[in-house]
Design a protein around this motif. Structure first.
Motif, PDB file in Angstrom:
ATOM      1  N   SER A 157       1.581  20.644   2.987  1.00  0.00           N
ATOM      2  CA  SER A 157       0.391  20.840   3.829  1.00  0.00           C
ATOM      3  C   SER A 157       0.145  19.687   4.793  1.00  0.00           C
ATOM      4  CB  SER A 157      -0.850  20.993   2.947  1.00  0.00           C
ATOM      5  OG  SER A 157      -1.172  19.761   2.320  1.00  0.00           O
ATOM      6  N   GLY A 158       0.722  18.518   4.512  1.00  0.00           N
ATOM      7  CA  GLY A 158       0.467  17.342   5.334  1.00  0.00           C
ATOM      8  C   GLY A 158      -0.827  16.634   4.987  1.00  0.00           C
ATOM      9  N   ARG A 159      -1.533  17.148   4.007  1.00  0.00           N
ATOM     10  CA  ARG A 159      -2.800  16.510   3.641  1.00  0.00           C
ATOM     11  C   ARG A 159      -2.557  15.154   2.968  1.00  0.00           C
ATOM     12  NH1 ARG A 159      -8.169  18.834   0.609  1.00  0.00           N
ATOM     13  NH2 ARG A 159      -9.414  17.038   1.246  1.00  0.00           N
ATOM     14  N   VAL A 160      -3.331  14.165   3.373  1.00  0.00           N
ATOM     15  CA  VAL A 160      -3.264  12.865   2.709  1.00  0.00           C
ATOM     16  C   VAL A 160      -4.063  12.972   1.411  1.00  0.00           C
ATOM     17  CG1 VAL A 160      -3.868  10.425   2.828  1.00  0.00           C
ATOM     18  CG2 VAL A 160      -2.942  11.578   4.849  1.00  0.00           C
ATOM     19  N   LEU A 161      -3.409  12.671   0.303  1.00  0.00           N
ATOM     20  CA  LEU A 161      -4.027  12.911  -1.003  1.00  0.00           C
ATOM     21  C   LEU A 161      -4.649  11.663  -1.613  1.00  0.00           C
ATOM     22  CD1 LEU A 161      -1.300  15.235  -2.562  1.00  0.00           C
ATOM     23  CD2 LEU A 161      -3.356  15.874  -1.280  1.00  0.00           C
ATOM     24  N   MET A 162      -4.001  10.533  -1.436  1.00  0.00           N
ATOM     25  CA  MET A 162      -4.526   9.304  -2.043  1.00  0.00           C
ATOM     26  C   MET A 162      -3.827   8.085  -1.461  1.00  0.00           C
ATOM     27  SD  MET A 162      -2.722   9.591  -5.830  1.00  0.00           S
ATOM     28  CE  MET A 162      -2.695   7.827  -6.205  1.00  0.00           C
ATOM     29  N   VAL A 163      -4.443   6.946  -1.683  1.00  0.00           N
ATOM     30  CA  VAL A 163      -3.832   5.662  -1.378  1.00  0.00           C
ATOM     31  C   VAL A 163      -3.914   4.825  -2.638  1.00  0.00           C
ATOM     32  CG1 VAL A 163      -3.973   3.552  -0.008  1.00  0.00           C
ATOM     33  CG2 VAL A 163      -4.540   5.745   1.026  1.00  0.00           C
ATOM     34  N   ALA A 164      -2.803   4.221  -3.000  1.00  0.00           N
ATOM     35  CA  ALA A 164      -2.805   3.341  -4.161  1.00  0.00           C
ATOM     36  C   ALA A 164      -1.886   2.159  -3.840  1.00  0.00           C
ATOM     37  CB  ALA A 164      -2.335   4.095  -5.396  1.00  0.00           C
ATOM     38  N   TRP A 165      -1.517   1.426  -4.847  1.00  0.00           N
ATOM     39  CA  TRP A 165      -0.698   0.238  -4.646  1.00  0.00           C
ATOM     40  C   TRP A 165       0.547   0.304  -5.510  1.00  0.00           C
ATOM     41  CZ3 TRP A 165      -2.101  -3.119  -0.847  1.00  0.00           C
ATOM     42  CH2 TRP A 165      -3.387  -2.935  -0.329  1.00  0.00           C
ATOM     43  N   MET A 166       1.592  -0.314  -5.047  1.00  0.00           N
ATOM     44  CA  MET A 166       2.819  -0.433  -5.834  1.00  0.00           C
ATOM     45  C   MET A 166       3.268  -1.885  -5.840  1.00  0.00           C
ATOM     46  SD  MET A 166       5.194   2.779  -4.660  1.00  0.00           S
ATOM     47  CE  MET A 166       4.739   4.481  -5.027  1.00  0.00           C
ATOM     48  N   ASP A 167       3.728  -2.324  -6.990  1.00  0.00           N
ATOM     49  CA  ASP A 167       4.466  -3.579  -7.009  1.00  0.00           C
ATOM     50  C   ASP A 167       5.956  -3.229  -6.978  1.00  0.00           C
ATOM     51  OD1 ASP A 167       5.011  -2.682  -9.544  1.00  0.00           O
ATOM     52  OD2 ASP A 167       4.327  -4.495 -10.581  1.00  0.00           O
ATOM     53  N   TRP A 227       0.925   0.714  -9.246  1.00  0.00           N
ATOM     54  CA  TRP A 227       0.400  -0.437  -9.968  1.00  0.00           C
ATOM     55  C   TRP A 227      -1.122  -0.306  -9.986  1.00  0.00           C
ATOM     56  CZ3 TRP A 227       1.476  -4.258 -13.190  1.00  0.00           C
ATOM     57  CH2 TRP A 227       0.572  -5.304 -13.333  1.00  0.00           C
ATOM     58  N   SER A 228      -1.673  -0.263 -11.166  1.00  0.00           N
ATOM     59  CA  SER A 228      -3.128  -0.181 -11.287  1.00  0.00           C
ATOM     60  C   SER A 228      -3.717  -1.581 -11.194  1.00  0.00           C
ATOM     61  CB  SER A 228      -3.520   0.465 -12.620  1.00  0.00           C
ATOM     62  OG  SER A 228      -4.921   0.326 -12.805  1.00  0.00           O
ATOM     63  N   ARG A 229      -4.461  -1.820 -10.109  1.00  0.00           N
ATOM     64  CA  ARG A 229      -5.077  -3.140  -9.949  1.00  0.00           C
ATOM     65  C   ARG A 229      -6.189  -3.363 -10.964  1.00  0.00           C
ATOM     66  NH1 ARG A 229      -6.676  -3.555  -3.769  1.00  0.00           N
ATOM     67  NH2 ARG A 229      -7.530  -1.526  -4.310  1.00  0.00           N
ATOM     68  N   SER A 230      -6.865  -2.292 -11.364  1.00  0.00           N
ATOM     69  CA  SER A 230      -7.961  -2.453 -12.330  1.00  0.00           C
ATOM     70  C   SER A 230      -7.418  -2.672 -13.744  1.00  0.00           C
ATOM     71  CB  SER A 230      -8.893  -1.237 -12.303  1.00  0.00           C
ATOM     72  OG  SER A 230      -8.167  -0.046 -12.524  1.00  0.00           O
ATOM     73  N   ARG A 231      -6.391  -1.912 -14.094  1.00  0.00           N
ATOM     74  CA  ARG A 231      -5.835  -2.039 -15.456  1.00  0.00           C
ATOM     75  C   ARG A 231      -4.706  -3.054 -15.540  1.00  0.00           C
ATOM     76  NH1 ARG A 231      -4.373   3.944 -16.844  1.00  0.00           N
ATOM     77  NH2 ARG A 231      -4.268   4.142 -14.572  1.00  0.00           N
ATOM     78  N   LYS A 232      -4.274  -3.515 -14.346  1.00  0.00           N
ATOM     79  CA  LYS A 232      -3.208  -4.510 -14.265  1.00  0.00           C
ATOM     80  C   LYS A 232      -1.953  -4.084 -15.024  1.00  0.00           C
ATOM     81  CE  LYS A 232      -6.437  -8.369 -13.677  1.00  0.00           C
ATOM     82  NZ  LYS A 232      -6.567  -8.114 -12.237  1.00  0.00           N
ATOM     83  N   ALA A 254       0.851  -1.193   0.000  1.00  0.00           N
ATOM     84  CA  ALA A 254       0.000   0.000   0.000  1.00  0.00           C
ATOM     85  C   ALA A 254       0.885   1.241   0.000  1.00  0.00           C
ATOM     86  CB  ALA A 254      -0.904  -0.002   1.227  1.00  0.00           C
ATOM     87  N   ALA A 255       0.498   2.234  -0.773  1.00  0.00           N
ATOM     88  CA  ALA A 255       1.294   3.462  -0.879  1.00  0.00           C
ATOM     89  C   ALA A 255       0.392   4.659  -0.618  1.00  0.00           C
ATOM     90  CB  ALA A 255       1.928   3.575  -2.259  1.00  0.00           C
ATOM     91  N   ILE A 256       0.770   5.432   0.385  1.00  0.00           N
ATOM     92  CA  ILE A 256       0.025   6.635   0.748  1.00  0.00           C
ATOM     93  C   ILE A 256       0.795   7.841   0.248  1.00  0.00           C
ATOM     94  CG2 ILE A 256      -0.894   7.998   2.674  1.00  0.00           C
ATOM     95  CD1 ILE A 256      -0.582   5.353   4.326  1.00  0.00           C
ATOM     96  N   ALA A 257       0.113   8.719  -0.457  1.00  0.00           N
ATOM     97  CA  ALA A 257       0.751   9.960  -0.904  1.00  0.00           C
ATOM     98  C   ALA A 257       0.265  11.104  -0.031  1.00  0.00           C
ATOM     99  CB  ALA A 257       0.430  10.238  -2.367  1.00  0.00           C
TER     100      ALA A 257
END
Lengths: 129, 129
Positions: B26-36, B52-57, B18-21
């Motif tokens: 500002s310290g604002r959490v912008l998104m969570v995505a995934w990385m391989d 890594w896009s889990r939907s587009r693989k 899991a990758a949190i940006a």
């Protein structure tokens, strides 16, 4: 309460959603864990963070052993519904089981993970048997 | 470069972390995505977030279509190695595909998710075909 809001969460195949705990005052990201439906419901009803422990396969009230309870001030859901962001007040100022403020204490420096944050309290003194 | 640091990541059964940006300023959490493994490696080598896009693989260079590139200032790993936290500079000030600053724009209020953040730019103007 109505549970319609719980149905808007995009639960994974395992029935989980990623949960990020952010310190409401400092903005520091303290930890990432998982919640199932019951954990999120309990979190909202109690106002204190409850997670799902994937290793122990049970609900895990944060701070139940350590006293490091997380008072929840706000909950947000992301655009695709598979992550929640909690603004919390961290009791004791320690979120990590290693006795550090945040679980994110290792920083990548020149291809190495370097532990850059101090241990605030010895885990042996936190988790007394 | 040595890849020993990549082996310290606790990759999931699917080979992901899991990758949190988080906005470095500002310290604002912008998104969570995934990385391989490749995504994290490319992120470090290029200094710009690749997921890594889990939907587009497939690998997904953030901003490849939108221009909303994320310049990476710091990467941290959490205590159990299954999440990374990126401190980033968000080009264009928009991380979310809905045209908002952050993907976490829905707040729980009285058992309802309420969209509390404004759309900065119309997605039709971001993703031109």
């Amino acid at each position: 309460m109505s549970e319609a809001w719980l149905n808007k969460v995009n639960w994974s195949g395992d029935g989980l959603v990623a949960a990020i705990a952010q310190d409401a005052a400092s903005g520091r990201v303290l930890m990432v864990a998982w919640m199932d439906r019951e954990a999120l419901k309990h979190t909202v009803l109690s106002g204190e963070a409850v997670y799902w422990s994937r290793s122990r396969k049970k609900l895990w009230k944060k701070g139940e052993e350590s006293g490091h309870v997380q008072k929840v001030r706000e909950i947000r859901l992301d655009c695709d519904g598979d992550a929640v962001l909690l603004q919390i007040e961290q009791q004791g100022g320690i979120a990590c089981h290693t006795g550090r403020a945040s679980c994110f204490f290792s920083r990548l420096e020149n291809d190495q993970w370097v532990e850059v944050d101090a241990v605030i309290k010895n885990p042996d003194d936190i988790y007394k048997k």
